[in-house]
Design a protein around this motif. Structure first.
Motif, PDB file in Angstrom:
ATOM      1  N   ILE A  36       0.622  -1.194  -0.119  1.00  0.00           N
ATOM      2  CA  ILE A  36       0.048  -0.022  -0.095  1.00  0.00           C
ATOM      3  C   ILE A  36       0.773   1.036   0.038  1.00  0.00           C
ATOM      4  N   TYR A  37       0.153   2.329  -0.233  1.00  0.00           N
ATOM      5  CA  TYR A  37       0.571   3.567  -0.308  1.00  0.00           C
ATOM      6  C   TYR A  37      -0.278   4.237   0.898  1.00  0.00           C
ATOM      7  N   VAL A  38       0.066   5.128   1.680  1.00  0.00           N
ATOM      8  CA  VAL A  38      -0.947   5.841   2.618  1.00  0.00           C
ATOM      9  C   VAL A  38      -0.247   7.444   2.583  1.00  0.00           C
ATOM     10  N   TRP A  39      -1.340   8.294   2.592  1.00  0.00           N
ATOM     11  CA  TRP A  39      -1.126   9.786   2.312  1.00  0.00           C
ATOM     12  C   TRP A  39      -2.104  10.153   3.742  1.00  0.00           C
ATOM     13  N   SER A  40      -1.376  11.078   4.429  1.00  0.00           N
ATOM     14  CA  SER A  40      -2.189  12.067   5.490  1.00  0.00           C
ATOM     15  C   SER A  40      -2.177  13.431   5.219  1.00  0.00           C
ATOM     16  N   TYR A  41      -3.187  14.090   4.942  1.00  0.00           N
ATOM     17  CA  TYR A  41      -3.029  15.546   4.407  1.00  0.00           C
ATOM     18  C   TYR A  41      -3.732  16.405   5.505  1.00  0.00           C
ATOM     19  N   ILE A  42      -3.348  17.541   5.789  1.00  0.00           N
ATOM     20  CA  ILE A  42      -4.085  18.737   6.374  1.00  0.00           C
ATOM     21  C   ILE A  42      -3.929  19.716   5.624  1.00  0.00           C
ATOM     22  N   PHE A  43      -5.110  20.550   5.465  1.00  0.00           N
ATOM     23  CA  PHE A  43      -5.137  21.752   4.593  1.00  0.00           C
ATOM     24  C   PHE A  43      -5.620  22.702   5.350  1.00  0.00           C
ATOM     25  N   SER A  44      -4.973  23.815   5.241  1.00  0.00           N
ATOM     26  CA  SER A  44      -5.239  25.222   6.149  1.00  0.00           C
ATOM     27  C   SER A  44      -5.335  26.385   4.987  1.00  0.00           C
ATOM     28  N   ASN A  45      -6.280  27.182   5.509  1.00  0.00           N
ATOM     29  CA  ASN A  45      -6.484  28.474   5.120  1.00  0.00           C
ATOM     30  C   ASN A  45      -6.803  29.390   6.353  1.00  0.00           C
ATOM     31  N   LYS A  46      -5.534  29.819   6.593  1.00  0.00           N
ATOM     32  CA  LYS A  46      -5.437  30.656   8.053  1.00  0.00           C
ATOM     33  C   LYS A  46      -5.345  29.537   9.166  1.00  0.00           C
ATOM     34  N   LEU A  47      -6.699  28.774   9.401  1.00  0.00           N
ATOM     35  CA  LEU A  47      -6.582  27.575  10.171  1.00  0.00           C
ATOM     36  C   LEU A  47      -6.812  26.608   9.626  1.00  0.00           C
ATOM     37  N   PRO A  48      -6.540  25.407  10.300  1.00  0.00           N
ATOM     38  CA  PRO A  48      -6.658  24.230   9.606  1.00  0.00           C
ATOM     39  C   PRO A  48      -8.140  23.838   9.408  1.00  0.00           C
ATOM     40  N   GLN A  49      -8.381  23.477   8.051  1.00  0.00           N
ATOM     41  CA  GLN A  49      -9.820  23.290   7.429  1.00  0.00           C
ATOM     42  C   GLN A  49     -10.269  21.975   7.446  1.00  0.00           C
ATOM     43  N   ARG A  50      -9.366  21.030   6.945  1.00  0.00           N
ATOM     44  CA  ARG A  50      -9.837  19.363   6.844  1.00  0.00           C
ATOM     45  C   ARG A  50      -8.465  18.769   6.787  1.00  0.00           C
ATOM     46  N   THR A  51      -8.840  17.366   7.062  1.00  0.00           N
ATOM     47  CA  THR A  51      -7.656  16.452   6.947  1.00  0.00           C
ATOM     48  C   THR A  51      -8.207  15.297   6.331  1.00  0.00           C
ATOM     49  N   ARG A  52      -7.300  14.372   5.670  1.00  0.00           N
ATOM     50  CA  ARG A  52      -7.726  13.485   4.925  1.00  0.00           C
ATOM     51  C   ARG A  52      -6.540  12.171   5.095  1.00  0.00           C
ATOM     52  N   VAL A  53      -6.885  10.949   5.125  1.00  0.00           N
ATOM     53  CA  VAL A  53      -6.296   9.990   4.805  1.00  0.00           C
ATOM     54  C   VAL A  53      -6.602   9.248   3.745  1.00  0.00           C
ATOM     55  N   ILE A  54      -5.570   8.942   2.929  1.00  0.00           N
ATOM     56  CA  ILE A  54      -5.861   8.183   1.594  1.00  0.00           C
ATOM     57  C   ILE A  54      -5.070   6.897   1.687  1.00  0.00           C
ATOM     58  N   ILE A  55      -5.488   5.773   1.510  1.00  0.00           N
ATOM     59  CA  ILE A  55      -4.701   4.426   1.622  1.00  0.00           C
ATOM     60  C   ILE A  55      -5.167   3.816   0.079  1.00  0.00           C
ATOM     61  N   ARG A  56      -4.268   3.580  -0.653  1.00  0.00           N
ATOM     62  CA  ARG A  56      -4.223   2.807  -1.901  1.00  0.00           C
ATOM     63  C   ARG A  56      -3.316   1.607  -2.211  1.00  0.00           C
TER      64      ARG A  56
END
Length: 186
Positions: free
Chosen positions: A163-183
């Motif tokens: 597998i590949y795994v990615w964890s993202y955190i996206f911020s626009n001034k403050l953290p807005q969303r987070t994701r984990v992708i497992i492929r």
């Protein structure tokens, strides 16, 4: 009568202060049960029953981008199964993308978005997810930072034989969303 006037004044004062008070819900972080093993579409219902997931139907076609799945042109995907789970007292959306020909779940996306009443919960979920994934895969992830004028994103990636795994955190001034992708690799 003399006692009622101060009581009314005191009550009015407390009620007027309450309007300006920012109410924050209490959020507790629960560990997400990530699926790292190869799964098939027919197993998803059982997985989500065990995690108290609620299936939702999207009224539009959901597709994968090449950034999530570089070999996208080699496969034909069905409409993904999408579920909501209650983690950290907010909705966690899980999307299972599987191929039409063999029903193999090739990509699972776990996503959280910031609630209106809490500015820090997304960062806490992101950090908790990193700990869980690093421990499960027995490795530290590789960090990539991206930024533009109005936003920034941090991506941590892991890889093993399957597998590949990615964890993202996206911020626009403050953290807005987070994701984990497992492929899945194969």
């Amino acid at each position: 009568m003399n006692r009622i006037v101060p009581l009314i004044f005191t009550l009015f004062f407390f009620l007027s202060c309450k309007k300006n008070e920012k109410i924050q819900r209490e959020y507790s972080i629960k560990n997400t049960n990530f699926n790292f093993q190869r799964k098939f579409a027919e197993e998803i219902g059982t997985i989500e029953d065990q995690n108290k997931g609620i299936q939702v139907r999207k009224p539009y076609k959901m597709t994968l981008g090449e950034s999530y799945f570089p070999d996208i042109k080699k496969y034909e995907f069905e409409q993904p199964f999408v579920f909501w789970r209650d983690t950290a007292n907010l909705k966690n959306t899980i999307s299972y993308f599987f191929t039409k020909k063999d029903s193999v779940v090739r990509v699972i996306e776990y996503a959280w978005s910031k609630p209106k009443d809490n500015d820090s919960i997304i960062s806490k979920i992101y950090k908790n997810n990193i700990k869980l994934i690093s421990k499960k895969l027995n490795q530290k992830g590789k960090i990539i930072n991206e930024s533009k004028d109005s936003w920034k994103q941090q991506i941590i990636s892991w890889e093993n034989d399957s597998i590949y795994v990615w964890s993202y955190i996206f911020s626009n001034k403050l953290p807005q969303r987070t994701r984990v992708i497992i492929r899945q690799k194969k």
